[in-house]
Design an enzyme around this catalytic site. Structure first.
Site, PDB file in Angstrom:
ATOM      1  N   SER A 272       0.840  -1.080   0.045  1.00 44.36           N
ATOM      2  CA  SER A 272       0.012  -0.052   0.039  1.00 44.36           C
ATOM      3  C   SER A 272       0.628   1.260   0.017  1.00 44.36           C
ATOM      4  CB  SER A 272      -0.880   0.000   1.290  1.00 44.36           C
ATOM      5  OG  SER A 272      -1.565   1.226   1.391  1.00 44.36           O
ATOM      6  N   SER A 574      -4.541  17.883 -16.880  1.00 42.70           N
ATOM      7  CA  SER A 574      -3.373  18.541 -16.003  1.00 42.70           C
ATOM      8  C   SER A 574      -3.913  18.385 -14.605  1.00 42.70           C
ATOM      9  CB  SER A 574      -3.390  20.244 -16.273  1.00 42.70           C
ATOM     10  OG  SER A 574      -2.878  20.486 -17.429  1.00 42.70           O
TER      11      SER A 574
END
Length: 642
Positions: A272, A574
């Site tokens: 993780s 973006s």
């Protein structure tokens, strides 16, 4: 050595935002669509339906040719590659190139973002969890991957490859340390950590030594954004690519520029990125160590928190040149019936696929909805009864084979509609061994025998039983031996997987007709910008019906005072922009566009624009029409007192 690679990006299932970029040629179209009313793939949470864009999803293709052989490696910003996607990609490549790109030399890998499209699987379990088989999801994904390979193929040229290996500490944690501790101590002592912290980087240059791209592998889940997120996002792997590509392509928009940076998944099974670990969100206290639940709220209140990193130093210092031949081996394997010799006296077998109760518990990065807990080694009569009626009860043979896993989903003994029985195996060899995760077909997890006994999420999701890892190792040894002894041509092909044409049901409705309030037009601004305002709302159509080509839903533009023209500085690809879609009443939709103004933004006059399509009926025929809208001009300044 000849090589090329190409990046082009994806759209939403019926939004068509296109941009493609290749290392050696100009931008060209986009890629993969993905619907705003489709469930995201990864968390299997019915509430996580896409409703906007955080970042674009890209496909990046690398072709390496040694003069006599070549391989194609593609890393795509999706949860994983499905068998159906790969079969359709290979069909398309065969029609265009004949036998140049084949099963044995094409590798497709997913970055494992949990904020990408679902609906591109042909097997029952995945169709149930992601809205069925959705043609408008899979087709743009296939088209985008093929397009990236096409562009790479067209731009082959000589170059060099360098490699570097290093470690990236403190950027990931093991989300099931209790399972890991069940491995033999002498094995654990071989490693300094309970996760693989190694990074392998390939640096691509032209013959003059100018850097033109990078491909890296690192073991970490792309779950920095949890299941409360409803925006399309490439997550941490995509962000790493975005940062490096922006750095290497200064002044270029995302998806444009000559440098391609690909961050590919590896052995990320229990790894993780949320380094602060799981906590109970309602109390702030750590979750229970063994079953990852909370005293109040169960698993649904357990979430992990995040941290990010980059790999640029290894790229900059790569000097070890990769030379030699390119070789590959491929074999189809029926993983439900593999016999494994584990020692001189014992032979074991894999099982028909099945998922355990702890699978439904989810992980610390995203718990399940029904309060199952990890570590379950006993069934539940209530859930076993319900699921047994729906999917059929497991036979005694299957239950014994999977022990100590209590079987929840007996997928391997289903005859209808679509059982998953075949597993693809592929290997590309070099002096370095790299695990390219989530490639070609997805079959859940592979734990060690000892970790399987604990039956946390990973063990419950190891679908071929406790000896799955041993079977994989045996098959990989056979492939490696065939390559080393130049006997690849003698490998049995194995049973071909099915290509289903029927029983592929879509649960996603068609995009409705779009409506707007009276006396307004599509694209009309509902809430206008202030001089320093960061958001703007507009009347819009359902993105699922959009037909944009070579465009974007969003642009942020700055006025060039010298020419009195507008220059695009950001698109919806973006990181600094967000496109939120909100379905309203009476088939009316609104969109909110956010631009998080970075400190580096030049002072000047700006505007935000939105592009889309709306669907109307002319007679009985649906008509798709374009629209656009623009905010007022606003100013960005270093001080509010300007």
């Amino acid at each position: 050595m000849l090589f090329t690679f190409f990046c082009h990006f994806g759209e939403t299932v019926s939004i068509v935002l296109e941009t493609v970029f290749t290392i050696f040629s100009e931008s060209i179209l986009s890629i993969f669509k993905y619907s705003f009313v489709i469930e995201n793939m990864g968390y299997a949470n019915t509430q996580q339906k896409a409703a906007g864009i955080h970042t674009r999803l890209y496909s990046r293709a690398f072709i390496i040719d040694d003069g006599s052989r070549r391989v194609v490696f593609v890393t795509a910003d999706v949860g994983m590659i499905s068998q159906r996607v790969r079969l359709e990609v290979l069909q398309a490549l065969q029609q265009k190139y004949g036998d140049v790109y084949r099963q044995d030399n094409v590798v497709l890998s997913g970055t494992h973002t949990h904020c990408g499209p679902g609906g591109y699987f042909q097997y029952t379990l995945f169709m149930i969890s992601s809205g069925g088989f959705i043609k408008t999801s899979i087709q743009p994904l296939v088209d985008g991957i093929v397009k990236s390979i096409n562009r790479a193929h067209q731009n082959m040229r000589p170059g060099r490859i360098y490699r570097n290996r290093g470690e990236l500490d403190h950027s990931s944690i093991n989300r099931s340390p209790h399972s890991y501790l069940n491995n033999p101590e002498d094995e654990r002592l071989r490693y300094k950590d309970n996760t693989d912290n190694q990074v392998l980087v390939l640096k691509f240059t032209d013959l003059d030594g100018d850097g033109i791209g990078m491909l890296s592998w690192f073991a970490v889940h792309a779950v920095s954004m949890n299941y409360t997120n409803r925006l399309v996002s490439s997550d941490n792997m995509g962000y790493a690519s975005y940062l490096l590509e922006q750095d290497k392509n200064p002044g270029e928009l995302p998806g444009q520029g000559s440098f391609v940076a690909a961050f590919s998944s590896s052995n990320l099974g229990d790894v993780s990125p949320n380094t602060r670990g799981p906590v109970c969100m309602n109390t702030g206290l750590p979750c229970d160590y063994l079953n990852s639940s909370c005293p109040v709220g169960g698993v649904t209140h357990t979430h992990a928190r995040t941290h990010s990193n980059t790999h640029t130093e290894l790229y900059a210092t790569a000097v070890d040149e990769v030379t030699g031949s390119v070789q590959s081996a491929h074999q189809w394997v029926n993983m439900t019936d593999v016999s494994v010799q584990i020692n001189d006296t014992h032979t074991v077998r894999t099982c028909k696929p099945a998922l355990g109760h702890s699978f439904a518990a989810g992980t610390t990065d995203g718990g399940g909805d029904l309060n199952f807990t990890q570590g379950a080694v006993e069934g539940d009569p209530f859930w076993d009864g319900i699921v047994g009626v729906l999917l059929g009860k497991p036979s005694n043979e299957t239950k014994e084979c999977h022990h100590p896993k209590p079987i929840l989903f007996n997928t391997g003994e289903m005859n209808t509609p679509l059982p998953q029985l075949i597993m693809l195996k592929m290997l590309i060899m070099d002096t370095e061994v790299v695990i390219a995760g989530l490639s070609n077909v997805y079959t859940h997890y592979i734990t060690t025998y000892e970790e399987y006994q604990v039956q946390r999420y990973e063990g419950a999701s190891t679908i071929y039983g406790p000896h799955t890892l041993s079977a994989y190792l045996q098959k990989y040894r056979g492939l490696a031996r065939a390559i080393a002894q130049n006997q690849v041509s003698e490998l049995p092909v194995g049973p071909e997987p099915p290509f289903f044409m029927e029983s592929l049901v879509s649960l996603l409705p068609a995009a409705p007709v779009d409506r707007k309030p009276a006396n307004t037009s599509f694209g009309e601004v509902l809430q206008q910008v202030y001089p320093i305002y960061r958001q703007v709302g507009l009347t819009c159509g359902v993105p699922q019906g959009s037909e944009l080509r070579d465009k974007t839903f969003v642009t942020v533009e700055i006025l060039d005072n010298r020419t009195e023209t507008w220059e695009v500085v950001h698109t919806d690809a973006s990181w600094e922009t967000r496109f939120h879609w909100l379905k309203g009443s009476n088939q009316q939709s609104n969109a909110t566009i956010q631009w998080f103004i970075p400190p580096s933004a030049p002072s000047g006059s700006y505007r935000i624009r939105h592009f889309g399509h709306y669907k109307a009926l002319k007679g009985l025929r649906p008509i798709i029409s374009p629209y656009e809208g623009s905010s007022d001009v606003f100013r960005v300044a270093s001080s509010f007192y300007y």
